[in-house]
Motif scaffolding. Structure first.
Motif, PDB file in Angstrom:
ATOM      1  N   ASP A 184       0.857  -1.186   0.000  1.00 44.74           N
ATOM      2  CA  ASP A 184       0.000   0.000   0.000  1.00 44.74           C
ATOM      3  C   ASP A 184       0.889   1.230   0.000  1.00 44.74           C
ATOM      4  O   ASP A 184       1.834   1.326   0.798  1.00 44.74           O
ATOM      5  N   SER A 185       0.624   2.164  -0.914  1.00 42.16           N
ATOM      6  CA  SER A 185       1.474   3.351  -0.998  1.00 42.16           C
ATOM      7  C   SER A 185       0.661   4.608  -0.784  1.00 42.16           C
ATOM      8  O   SER A 185      -0.569   4.621  -0.934  1.00 42.16           O
ATOM      9  N   SER A 186       1.375   5.672  -0.470  1.00 33.15           N
ATOM     10  CA  SER A 186       0.749   6.962  -0.192  1.00 33.15           C
ATOM     11  C   SER A 186       1.633   8.053  -0.783  1.00 33.15           C
ATOM     12  O   SER A 186       2.823   8.141  -0.453  1.00 33.15           O
ATOM     13  N   LEU A 187       1.053   8.874  -1.679  1.00 28.62           N
ATOM     14  CA  LEU A 187       1.832   9.893  -2.371  1.00 28.62           C
ATOM     15  C   LEU A 187       0.923  11.045  -2.770  1.00 28.62           C
ATOM     16  O   LEU A 187      -0.213  10.828  -3.202  1.00 28.62           O
ATOM     17  N   GLU A 188       1.420  12.282  -2.613  1.00 31.37           N
ATOM     18  CA  GLU A 188       0.712  13.462  -3.092  1.00 31.37           C
ATOM     19  C   GLU A 188       1.476  14.069  -4.261  1.00 31.37           C
ATOM     20  O   GLU A 188       2.700  14.144  -4.237  1.00 31.37           O
ATOM     21  N   VAL A 189       0.727  14.486  -5.304  1.00 30.31           N
ATOM     22  CA  VAL A 189       1.343  15.099  -6.480  1.00 30.31           C
ATOM     23  C   VAL A 189       0.772  16.495  -6.670  1.00 30.31           C
ATOM     24  O   VAL A 189      -0.279  16.847  -6.115  1.00 30.31           O
ATOM     25  N   PHE A 190       1.451  17.312  -7.522  1.00 26.72           N
ATOM     26  CA  PHE A 190       1.122  18.731  -7.655  1.00 26.72           C
ATOM     27  C   PHE A 190      -0.299  18.954  -8.159  1.00 26.72           C
ATOM     28  O   PHE A 190      -1.007  19.828  -7.673  1.00 26.72           O
ATOM     29  N   SER A 191      -0.711  18.140  -9.141  1.00 27.36           N
ATOM     30  CA  SER A 191      -1.986  18.397  -9.810  1.00 27.36           C
ATOM     31  C   SER A 191      -3.188  17.969  -8.994  1.00 27.36           C
ATOM     32  O   SER A 191      -4.323  18.294  -9.366  1.00 27.36           O
ATOM     33  N   ARG A 192      -2.950  17.248  -7.874  1.00 18.91           N
ATOM     34  CA  ARG A 192      -4.066  16.723  -7.082  1.00 18.91           C
ATOM     35  C   ARG A 192      -3.832  17.015  -5.593  1.00 18.91           C
ATOM     36  O   ARG A 192      -3.700  16.070  -4.794  1.00 18.91           O
ATOM     37  N   PRO A 193      -3.755  18.284  -5.203  1.00 19.41           N
ATOM     38  CA  PRO A 193      -3.476  18.592  -3.796  1.00 19.41           C
ATOM     39  C   PRO A 193      -4.557  18.045  -2.883  1.00 19.41           C
ATOM     40  O   PRO A 193      -5.748  18.082  -3.201  1.00 19.41           O
ATOM     41  N   GLY A 194      -4.103  17.480  -1.747  1.00 19.52           N
ATOM     42  CA  GLY A 194      -5.030  16.934  -0.775  1.00 19.52           C
ATOM     43  C   GLY A 194      -5.451  15.509  -1.041  1.00 19.52           C
ATOM     44  O   GLY A 194      -6.122  14.905  -0.206  1.00 19.52           O
ATOM     45  N   GLU A 195      -5.058  14.928  -2.189  1.00 23.60           N
ATOM     46  CA  GLU A 195      -5.397  13.549  -2.509  1.00 23.60           C
ATOM     47  C   GLU A 195      -4.194  12.636  -2.282  1.00 23.60           C
ATOM     48  O   GLU A 195      -3.048  13.047  -2.435  1.00 23.60           O
ATOM     49  N   THR A 196      -4.462  11.418  -1.916  1.00 24.71           N
ATOM     50  CA  THR A 196      -3.416  10.410  -1.732  1.00 24.71           C
ATOM     51  C   THR A 196      -3.522   9.390  -2.860  1.00 24.71           C
ATOM     52  O   THR A 196      -4.582   8.784  -3.064  1.00 24.71           O
ATOM     53  N   LEU A 197      -2.419   9.196  -3.577  1.00 23.43           N
ATOM     54  CA  LEU A 197      -2.398   8.305  -4.737  1.00 23.43           C
ATOM     55  C   LEU A 197      -1.357   7.216  -4.541  1.00 23.43           C
ATOM     56  O   LEU A 197      -0.475   7.317  -3.689  1.00 23.43           O
ATOM     57  N   ASN A 198      -1.456   6.184  -5.375  1.00 24.40           N
ATOM     58  CA  ASN A 198      -0.430   5.150  -5.425  1.00 24.40           C
ATOM     59  C   ASN A 198       0.731   5.610  -6.293  1.00 24.40           C
ATOM     60  O   ASN A 198       0.589   6.493  -7.148  1.00 24.40           O
ATOM     61  N   TYR A 199       1.877   4.967  -6.097  1.00 22.70           N
ATOM     62  CA  TYR A 199       2.990   5.187  -6.999  1.00 22.70           C
ATOM     63  C   TYR A 199       2.681   4.563  -8.359  1.00 22.70           C
ATOM     64  O   TYR A 199       1.927   3.590  -8.467  1.00 22.70           O
ATOM     65  N   ILE A 200       3.281   5.137  -9.396  1.00 23.36           N
ATOM     66  CA  ILE A 200       3.139   4.591 -10.740  1.00 23.36           C
ATOM     67  C   ILE A 200       3.691   3.163 -10.773  1.00 23.36           C
ATOM     68  O   ILE A 200       4.722   2.859 -10.196  1.00 23.36           O
ATOM     69  N   ARG A 201       2.974   2.267 -11.460  1.00 26.88           N
ATOM     70  CA  ARG A 201       3.348   0.858 -11.650  1.00 26.88           C
ATOM     71  C   ARG A 201       3.503   0.097 -10.333  1.00 26.88           C
ATOM     72  O   ARG A 201       4.335  -0.786 -10.214  1.00 26.88           O
ATOM     73  N   GLN A 202       2.709   0.436  -9.345  1.00 26.26           N
ATOM     74  CA  GLN A 202       2.797  -0.236  -8.053  1.00 26.26           C
ATOM     75  C   GLN A 202       1.505  -0.992  -7.780  1.00 26.26           C
ATOM     76  O   GLN A 202       0.511  -0.429  -7.331  1.00 26.26           O
ATOM     77  N   PRO A 203       1.477  -2.308  -8.088  1.00 24.50           N
ATOM     78  CA  PRO A 203       0.277  -3.093  -7.778  1.00 24.50           C
ATOM     79  C   PRO A 203       0.140  -3.317  -6.277  1.00 24.50           C
ATOM     80  O   PRO A 203       1.129  -3.570  -5.583  1.00 24.50           O
ATOM     81  N   ASN A 204      -1.084  -3.254  -5.781  1.00 23.37           N
ATOM     82  CA  ASN A 204      -1.322  -3.516  -4.361  1.00 23.37           C
ATOM     83  C   ASN A 204      -1.246  -5.006  -4.037  1.00 23.37           C
ATOM     84  O   ASN A 204      -0.915  -5.379  -2.910  1.00 23.37           O
ATOM     85  N   HIS A 205      -1.560  -5.847  -5.019  1.00 20.87           N
ATOM     86  CA  HIS A 205      -1.630  -7.285  -4.775  1.00 20.87           C
ATOM     87  C   HIS A 205      -0.796  -8.042  -5.804  1.00 20.87           C
ATOM     88  O   HIS A 205      -0.928  -7.830  -7.007  1.00 20.87           O
ATOM     89  N   ILE A 206       0.070  -8.933  -5.295  1.00 23.36           N
ATOM     90  CA  ILE A 206       0.888  -9.803  -6.139  1.00 23.36           C
ATOM     91  C   ILE A 206       0.829 -11.196  -5.521  1.00 23.36           C
ATOM     92  O   ILE A 206       0.929 -11.340  -4.296  1.00 23.36           O
ATOM     93  N   GLY A 207       0.667 -12.225  -6.327  1.00 26.59           N
ATOM     94  CA  GLY A 207       0.597 -13.561  -5.749  1.00 26.59           C
ATOM     95  C   GLY A 207       0.884 -14.657  -6.755  1.00 26.59           C
ATOM     96  O   GLY A 207       0.806 -14.456  -7.971  1.00 26.59           O
ATOM     97  N   ASN A 208       1.236 -15.822  -6.229  1.00 22.76           N
ATOM     98  CA  ASN A 208       1.486 -17.009  -7.035  1.00 22.76           C
ATOM     99  C   ASN A 208       0.948 -18.223  -6.310  1.00 22.76           C
ATOM    100  O   ASN A 208       1.086 -18.340  -5.088  1.00 22.76           O
ATOM    101  N   VAL A 209       0.360 -19.140  -7.060  1.00 25.07           N
ATOM    102  CA  VAL A 209      -0.064 -20.433  -6.528  1.00 25.07           C
ATOM    103  C   VAL A 209       0.403 -21.490  -7.516  1.00 25.07           C
ATOM    104  O   VAL A 209       0.107 -21.409  -8.712  1.00 25.07           O
ATOM    105  N   ALA A 210       1.145 -22.482  -7.027  1.00 22.09           N
ATOM    106  CA  ALA A 210       1.625 -23.567  -7.883  1.00 22.09           C
ATOM    107  C   ALA A 210       1.371 -24.895  -7.181  1.00 22.09           C
ATOM    108  O   ALA A 210       1.667 -25.046  -5.984  1.00 22.09           O
ATOM    109  N   ALA A 211       0.822 -25.834  -7.922  1.00 18.85           N
ATOM    110  CA  ALA A 211       0.671 -27.213  -7.441  1.00 18.85           C
ATOM    111  C   ALA A 211       1.725 -28.062  -8.131  1.00 18.85           C
ATOM    112  O   ALA A 211       1.912 -27.974  -9.354  1.00 18.85           O
TER     113      ALA A 211
END
Length: 949
Positions: A829-856
């Motif tokens: 989970d990421s938290s970032l503020e940028v110039f064009s969206r003051p007061g908003e919290t955004l994710n970083y570019i190319r940062q998925p919140n969920h990554i996983g693998n399942v192998a049998a």
């Protein structure tokens, strides 16, 4: 064993063809061929040699022949299982061994046997692959993951990025269904440190903030079957390069001393791609040998080649817009890709070990990735003229414009790397190592040709429907849509590109083993130098029509596509590139050269740069038994110089004026770090680390390039302007990182682990647009001047959890004891503020919140099988004016499988399948039902044989 069972096993004879080699490798081959389990401590067989065995024998007899004279004997023999122990060697008969090998830095994961009992591991196929990787991970002083060549081959992974995404916390960014870039724990691949045999390798592509890979290394240029191991470092130590906010990835090739004597291995494969309907071919071969009467020289050569034709269909839109309170797409574009992809590589290692204390090694590698792409495109700018009959998910437009395009694209990516390294044990306590390296990475586009035919602005009225997953646009007149005479020629653009990065590097390290308060310890110091030279050069030739003609003339139109997008769209006439190119050469009177646009396109993006990094470090490691402490500091000084072109416009038209401008930067960073490794119990390991790292800015953003446009306000008579520029004064990303992990290694094998991580990242780079009123600039007074340039944002953070479970279920009754599972999940989970969206919290570019693998997994005797799904969640790709306009890459979870059969110790047959569930590559704007792209690849399958001689 009971008498009947012993008689049954004695009657079961197997064909063996196992060469004389190191004992541990011979036991692996024996287990694979016989299907038996062999249990032993790794330290028992380390450094010992095995006899050859060739013939049809009962497994017990074959194993006795292998062990004869090695100092190891069969201690116990149950049906399908052998337990080994040491045999006392008579004083007059020395135990046969290999040349002495350097001792491992820490104890083996498997405990030493004692007189009463012997803890064991199962040596068979993928179980051993898993244990080897976990042993390397467990013994490291820092947080890492390791995959070996056998582990890469366990699934149909053609590129290092594909193999890496199976690891805990890693993901890949794909192209045409193949892994291209790798990221760690949701961090942008631009913020990784990628090395090849410990040497940095280049990233030729330009990129930029929010763009594609200013510093990310393309990993699809490296064939996976030339790789020995891949190590992922999640918390760097002071002796590693610190340009690694996400972490570091080191790809290594094999050593000529990997096996005794002369050895040869390889594979050959043939397959089928469902989307293109074409056959795939690939193969590789490795030859290793020893030179000289004393075999102190080793030579290893490997080669790999693959060819495949990839087909895909893609639907996309330029974006979504709010019209009358309802969102609708601005365009609807259809693509048909046909890509001939060829990947080949060669690697050579020449190593000299004059004695057990010194070694010098020369590595040379060349890898090539070539795409010959044909891309048909139908772009429907349907949202034109009057909108009527609008509903929440549909409506009717009174106009629409269609462009039919063909791109003929040849791109060659090459990576060349060479390094000379040395390791020298000066005495019992002192070690010196050094390296000098050169690498060149180039992205060459010797041919890019774009033909365009476009209708008049309102030629195709239409209705649109967004009620389903896909955007459906239907022209009112289907017959006219399919008629090539309705598409006049617009332009043709011809382009060549050269993007290159050269790297010169060198490093020197000295280690001294000492004792501190009775504890084994060591200190280490060193220095390094790295120089990057970056170049981008483009040449354009653009042509406009001198005489009118259409797609329907001169046999330019090709047939429609059968069952385009599984029959969900009507594509229409395609472009015949051969006839078009012939017409351009034979009938030049139909074309006029666009010199103004050609000059601008050839110079506006050119730049070159040089970056030099000088580093030094010191560290101290103290081993207090259960607790190991490693700490130190690294200093890096960075100096950069960049030059690019400034272009000038007046009233939107290029004036022809071009000026070269330069810029630069210089800064010094101190990176302290601390790593703790604590074993509170035999099978339990706790790690904690605090590190500081850097992420250097994208080269494209550092360019001092500028595009300056001046208009005159018709009402006031004053000047209005716009400036788009780079920013050589950008600060680098800087990150403070905290890691905490708990790892449990059951005695029966495998791992269960959990890790927490937190990164506080400063100076993220984003594009900023702003407006100045009544301002002096470049000798002019402007009523209004709009600026756009990359700038540093405020500090942000990424926090996450990583879970991992791997093991074989050998406690189950036969035949289910061959089952196993590998499951990992990462939440970030990421938290970032940028110039064009003051007061908003955004994710970083190319940062998925969920990554996983399942192998049998399943392995029993010579049969091995694995089926796996790799999941990457939604992630942000660009930031809009509001959250409705944010762009995302949608979650994807392709399903892959592999089954193999070990015919004997030399031959292995396998079948691979990729993307069995036809997982598409998708993107959306704001929310998932506003699709901006959908690309389908279908499945690919292939079969082959591996040999090892």
């Amino acid at each position: 064993m009971t008498a009947p069972a012993a008689q049954a096993e004695q009657a079961r004879q197997t064909a063996f063809a196992i060469a004389a080699q190191p004992l541990d490798e011979a036991l692996i081959e024996f287990a694979r061929v016989s299907g038996a389990q062999v249990l032993y401590s790794p330290d028992l067989v380390r450094g010992r040699s095995a006899n050859a065995v060739d013939g049809i024998l009962p497994p017990a007899d074959a194993l006795r022949r292998i062990l004869e004279g090695s100092g190891v004997i069969i201690a116990d023999h149950e049906q399908g299982s052998f337990t080994l122990r040491a045999a006392p060697a008579p004083a007059s008969t020395p135990v046969r061994t290999q040349p002495p090998q350097p001792a491992p830095p820490r104890r083996s994961t498997v405990p030493e046997p004692d007189q009463a009992t012997m803890d064991t591991v199962v040596v068979i196929g993928e179980r051993l692959i898993l244990e080897r990787s976990l042993d390397l991970k467990r013994n490291a002083e820092y947080l890492s993951e390791v995959v070996t060549s056998d582990g890469i081959a366990a699934l149909p992974d053609d590129t290092p990025a594909e193999a890496l995404r199976r690891m805990p916390g890693l993901f890949s960014l794909d192209d045409q269904g193949e892994g291209r870039y790798a990221g760690i724990r949701g961090i942008d691949p631009e913020l990784m440190n990628i090395t090849f045999n410990g040497q940095p390798i280049g990233a030729p592509e330009g990129g930029g903030s929010g763009g594609n890979s200013g510093r990310a290394v393309r990993m699809d240029s490296i064939p996976s079957d030339l790789i020995g191991t891949i190590e992922v470092v999640k918390a760097v130590t002071p002796d590693m390069d610190h340009n690694a906010i996400g972490g570091g990835i080191n790809i290594t090739t094999a050593s000529p001393f990997l096996r005794k004597g002369t050895f040869h291995s390889g594979n050959a494969q043939v397959g089928y791609n469902d989307a293109s309907g074409n056959t795939l071919w690939s193969g590789s071969a490795t030859l290793g040998t020893k030179l000289g009467s004393d075999e102190r020289w080793g030579l290893l050569m490997s080669g790999s080649f693959s060819q495949r034709t990839i087909g895909s269909h893609r639907m996309s839109t330029d974006g979504w817009q709010n019209v009358n309170g309802a969102f609708l797409p601005s365009t609807r574009d259809l693509f048909d890709y046909n890509v001939d992809r060829r990947r080949w590589g060669v690697t050579m290692a020449l190593e000299h070990r004059p004695n057990d204390n010194h070694s010098i090694r020369l590595n040379a590698n060349f890898n090539s990735h070539r795409d010959d792409e044909e891309r048909q495109k139908t772009a429907y700018n349907f949202a034109r003229n009057t909108l009527s009959e609008q509903t929440e998910d549909g409506g009717r437009f009174a106009g629409g414009q269609i462009t039919r395009e063909f791109r003929w694209y040849l791109q060659e990516d090459t990576i060349y790397a060479a390094s000379l390294t040395g390791e020298h044990k000066l005495d019992d306590r002192s070690t010196l190592d050094w390296s000098a390296g050169y690498s060149s990475a180039e992205k060459a586009t010797p041919r890019r040709v774009d033909w365009e035919f476009r209708t008049t602005g309102n030629r195709f009225p239409n209705t649109y429907d967004t009620s389903g997953r896909l955007i459906v646009v239907t022209p009112n007149n289907i017959e006219a849509y399919l008629d090539p005479d309705n598409y006049p020629f617009r332009r043709v653009r011809r382009r060549t590109d050269t993007e290159r990065e050269e790297i010169f590097s060198g490093r020197l390290n000295f280690r001294q083993d000492i004792e501190l308060a009775g504890h084994p310890s060591y200190w280490k110091t060193g220095a390094s130098y790295l120089r990057r030279d970056k170049l981008q050069d483009r040449e354009n030739e653009n042509y406009l029509p001198a005489q009118a003609f259409t797609l329907g003339d001169f046999d330019f139109a090709g047939p429609d596509i059968d069952s385009y997008f599984d029959g969900r769209y009507i594509y229409g006439p395609r472009l015949n590139i051969q006839n078009l190119e012939r017409f351009l050469n034979d009938r030049p009177e139909y074309f006029v050269y666009n010199d103004e646009n050609s000059i601008l396109a050839s110079t506006g993006g050119d730049y070159d740069g040089r970056e030099e990094i000088t580093s030094a470090y010191g560290l101290l490691s103290i081993n207090m038994g259960k607790l190991n402490v490693l700490g130190g500091v690294r200093i890096e000084h960075t100096q950069g110089k960049y030059s690019a072109n400034e272009t000038f416009f007046e009233a939107g038209s290029f004036t022809g004026d071009i000026r070269t401008i330069s810029g630069g930067e210089s800064y010094t960073d101190f990176f302290p770090s601390l790593h703790l490794r604590w074993e509170p119990a035999e099978d339990l390991l706790l790690r904690a680390s605090w590190t500081n790292t850097i992420g250097r800015q994208p080269f494209m953003d550092l360019r001092p390039v500028r595009s300056f446009n001046v208009f005159q306000n018709e009402e006031s008579g004053g000047l209005v302007g716009s400036v788009s520029e780079g920013n050589p004064n950008l600060k680098p990303y800087r990150s403070t990182n905290y890691d905490l992990s708990l790892e449990y290694y059951p005695a029966s094998g495998g791992i269960m682990s959990a890790a927490l991580f937190h990164k506080k990242i400063e100076n993220a780079v984003f594009q900023r647009s702003f407006e100045d009123l009544n301002v002096d600039f470049e000798g002019f007074f402007f009523e209004q001047l709009n600026f756009s340039r990359p700038e540093n944002a405020d500090a942000g953070s990424i926090t996450g959890l990583e879970l991992n479970y791997q093991r074989f279920f050998d406690f189950l009754p036969a035949p289910f004891d061959g089952l196993g599972a590998s499951v990992n999940y990462t939440y970030a989970d990421s938290s970032l503020e940028v110039f064009s969206r003051p007061g908003e919290t955004l994710n970083y570019i190319r940062q998925p919140n969920h990554i996983g693998n399942v192998a049998a997994m399943y392995e029993k005797g010579p049969l091995s099988a694995r089926i796996a799904v790799s999941y990457t969640g939604d992630f942000l790709t660009s930031i809009g004016r509001n959250d409705d306009l944010d762009r995302y890459r949608a979650r994807r979870a392709p399903l892959d499988a592999r089954i193999s059969y070990q015919m004997n110790s030399r031959l292995n047959f396998f079948v691979n399948a990729r993307n069995l569930n036809n997982a598409s590559e998708s993107a959306f704007s704001g929310q998932r039902d506003r699709l901006t792209a959908e690309e389908i690849y279908s499945w690919t399958g292939w079969a082959g044989v591996k040999w090892r001689l």
